[in-house]
Design a protein around this motif. Structure first.
Motif, PDB file in Angstrom:
ATOM      1  N   TRP A  53       0.754  -0.673  -0.288  1.00 25.61           N
ATOM      2  CA  TRP A  53      -0.439   0.269  -0.163  1.00 25.61           C
ATOM      3  C   TRP A  53       0.934   1.616   0.129  1.00 25.61           C
ATOM      4  O   TRP A  53       0.313   1.756  -0.466  1.00 25.61           O
ATOM      5  CB  TRP A  53      -0.878   0.068   1.418  1.00 25.61           C
ATOM      6  N   SER A  54       2.021   0.970   0.933  1.00 25.95           N
ATOM      7  CA  SER A  54       2.980   1.805   0.286  1.00 25.95           C
ATOM      8  C   SER A  54       4.124   1.732  -0.618  1.00 25.95           C
ATOM      9  O   SER A  54       4.644   0.630   0.100  1.00 25.95           O
ATOM     10  CB  SER A  54       3.003   2.658   1.705  1.00 25.95           C
ATOM     11  N   GLY A  55       5.000   2.087  -1.008  1.00 22.66           N
ATOM     12  CA  GLY A  55       6.202   2.164  -2.024  1.00 22.66           C
ATOM     13  C   GLY A  55       5.870   0.879  -3.037  1.00 22.66           C
ATOM     14  O   GLY A  55       4.169   1.222  -3.326  1.00 22.66           O
ATOM     15  N   ASN A  74      -4.350   5.643  -4.150  1.00 21.97           N
ATOM     16  CA  ASN A  74      -4.093   5.615  -2.096  1.00 21.97           C
ATOM     17  C   ASN A  74      -5.212   6.547  -2.337  1.00 21.97           C
ATOM     18  O   ASN A  74      -5.970   6.527  -1.488  1.00 21.97           O
ATOM     19  CB  ASN A  74      -2.575   6.426  -1.798  1.00 21.97           C
ATOM     20  N   ALA A  75      -5.408   7.920  -3.316  1.00 21.09           N
ATOM     21  CA  ALA A  75      -6.145   8.343  -2.685  1.00 21.09           C
ATOM     22  C   ALA A  75      -8.030   7.991  -2.806  1.00 21.09           C
ATOM     23  O   ALA A  75      -8.503   8.600  -1.847  1.00 21.09           O
ATOM     24  CB  ALA A  75      -6.064   9.701  -3.757  1.00 21.09           C
ATOM     25  N   ASN A  76      -8.240   6.997  -3.459  1.00 24.73           N
ATOM     26  CA  ASN A  76      -9.448   6.245  -3.422  1.00 24.73           C
ATOM     27  C   ASN A  76      -9.618   5.294  -3.392  1.00 24.73           C
ATOM     28  O   ASN A  76     -10.364   4.062  -2.957  1.00 24.73           O
ATOM     29  CB  ASN A  76      -9.620   6.484  -4.856  1.00 24.73           C
ATOM     30  N   ASN A  77      -8.611   4.705  -2.458  1.00 23.64           N
ATOM     31  CA  ASN A  77      -8.608   2.971  -1.593  1.00 23.64           C
ATOM     32  C   ASN A  77      -8.796   2.106  -2.527  1.00 23.64           C
ATOM     33  O   ASN A  77      -9.964   1.738  -2.626  1.00 23.64           O
ATOM     34  CB  ASN A  77      -8.983   3.175  -0.726  1.00 23.64           C
ATOM     35  N   THR A  78      -8.349   2.398  -3.426  1.00 25.63           N
ATOM     36  CA  THR A  78      -8.856   0.957  -4.849  1.00 25.63           C
ATOM     37  C   THR A  78      -7.626   0.524  -5.372  1.00 25.63           C
ATOM     38  O   THR A  78      -6.499   1.209  -5.468  1.00 25.63           O
ATOM     39  CB  THR A  78      -9.436   2.270  -5.714  1.00 25.63           C
TER      40      THR A  78
END
Length: 118
Positions: A53-55, A74-78
């Motif tokens: 989720w990061s990287g 990440n902004a839309n959690n998709t």
């Protein structure tokens, strides 16, 4: 709690493309790794791809390398799974999964059917 909802499955001819989406809601700050799995009729569930989720770390099963691409927004959690050059052997129910603690995939979506005709 995190909830996952998949979309984008369908029927496509061999050689075609589909893009699956998985929208996460709830305590999305807990997302660590997101993944896609699939289960064909009379077979066990198998790993397809995952992304941190990061990287930028991604992993793929060998049979989909070069054909499938996992990505995230990440902004839309998709999280997405772009599937190109589909083969009949890719026919399965595809599940989105979340690893919330860095140990195991413990949250699952309801699945979306992908059917590839020859």
């Amino acid at each position: 709690q995190v909830q996952l909802v998949e979309s984008g499955g369908g029927l496509v001819q061999a050689g075609g493309s589909l893009r699956l989406s998985c929208a996460a809601s709830g305590r999305t700050y807990r997302l660590y790794v997101m993944g896609w799995f699939r289960q064909a009729p009379r077979k066990g569930r198998e790993f397809v791809a995952s992304i941190r989720w990061s990287g930028s770390t991604t992993l793929y099963r060998n049979s989909v390398k070069g054909r499938f691409t996992i990505s995230r927004d990440n902004a839309n959690n998709t999280v997405y799974l772009q599937m190109n050059s589909l083969e009949p052997e890719d026919t399965a129910v595809y599940y989105c999964a979340a690893d919330l603690n860095g140990m195991t995939f413990n949250t699952w979506g309801q699945g979306t059917q992908v059917t590839v005709s020859s």
